[in-house]
Design a protein around this motif. Structure first.
Motif, PDB file in Angstrom:
ATOM      1  N   ASP A  39       0.690  -1.339   0.032  1.00 29.25           N
ATOM      2  CA  ASP A  39      -0.087   0.072  -0.078  1.00 29.25           C
ATOM      3  C   ASP A  39       0.945   1.303   0.070  1.00 29.25           C
ATOM      4  O   ASP A  39       0.403   2.456   0.009  1.00 29.25           O
ATOM      5  N   LEU A  40       2.154   1.046   0.138  1.00 23.07           N
ATOM      6  CA  LEU A  40       3.099   2.325   0.123  1.00 23.07           C
ATOM      7  C   LEU A  40       2.783   3.170   1.121  1.00 23.07           C
ATOM      8  O   LEU A  40       2.906   4.451   1.292  1.00 23.07           O
ATOM      9  N   ASP A  41       2.529   2.617   2.364  1.00 26.38           N
ATOM     10  CA  ASP A  41       2.118   3.386   3.741  1.00 26.38           C
ATOM     11  C   ASP A  41       3.471   3.427   4.407  1.00 26.38           C
ATOM     12  O   ASP A  41       3.529   2.778   5.408  1.00 26.38           O
ATOM     13  N   ALA A  42       4.366   4.501   4.120  1.00 23.32           N
ATOM     14  CA  ALA A  42       5.415   4.721   4.660  1.00 23.32           C
ATOM     15  C   ALA A  42       5.420   4.901   6.160  1.00 23.32           C
ATOM     16  O   ALA A  42       5.834   4.599   7.024  1.00 23.32           O
ATOM     17  N   ALA A  43       4.229   5.726   6.719  1.00 17.94           N
ATOM     18  CA  ALA A  43       3.956   6.131   7.975  1.00 17.94           C
ATOM     19  C   ALA A  43       3.485   4.943   8.871  1.00 17.94           C
ATOM     20  O   ALA A  43       4.195   4.717   9.973  1.00 17.94           O
TER      21      ALA A  43
END
Length: 158
Positions: free
Chosen positions: A37-41
């Motif tokens: 999901d490219l959820d870096a946080a």
């Protein structure tokens, strides 16, 4: 020759990481989804404040804020990047995650303009866990091979 009094192996006991083996598997399964999901946080939130992360692509950095920035840099260059866990080796508080990573170079990366070329690489990420957080991560992969695949380097014919 096997010793007569070989020690028993605890298969689902929490160590310093505070997680059982099943919880460690669930932790990395969740992280794989966050990566896709490219959820870096959310990925960065899994790092301890004193975590040290070593990566051929983004260098050495520490703490959740630096992890998030490094992940954002990579994700912005490879917007369709996917990570697939091929195998997890868990030894108490230590985990080796064998992964395959695919993506397309669609954004600026290390001063390089997007090439639109796809890549696939195999990697191993080594982790140390403590108190349900990552305290150390070392990523091992063929960075030069990645650069050749995206067209940033030319391979010399053999």
């Amino acid at each position: 020759m096997k010793p007569e009094s070989a020690p028993a192996i605890a298969v689902n006991v929490a160590g310093q990481c505070g997680m059982t083996r099943d919880e460690v598997v669930a932790f990395f399964t969740r992280r794989e989804g966050l990566w896709d999901d490219l959820d870096a946080a959310a990925l960065a939130a899994d790092y301890a404040d004193d975590a040290v992360i070593e990566s051929p692509m983004t260098g050495v950095h520490s703490g959740p804020a630096a992890a998030e920035q490094a992940l954002r840099t990579v994700f912005s260059a490879f917007l369709d990047e996917k990570l697939k866990t091929e195998r997890l080796l868990i030894d108490g508080d230590f985990v080796a995650q064998f992964v395959s990573v695919t993506g397309t170079h669609v954004g600026p990366f290390m001063g390089l303009q997007p090439t639109g070329r796809r890549f696939r690489l195999n990697a191993v990420f080594l982790f140390e866990l403590r108190d349900r957080k990552i305290v150390r991560e070392q990523r091992i992969y063929d960075f030069t091979g990645l650069m050749v695949q995206i067209g940033a380097l030319k391979a010399k014919p053999s």
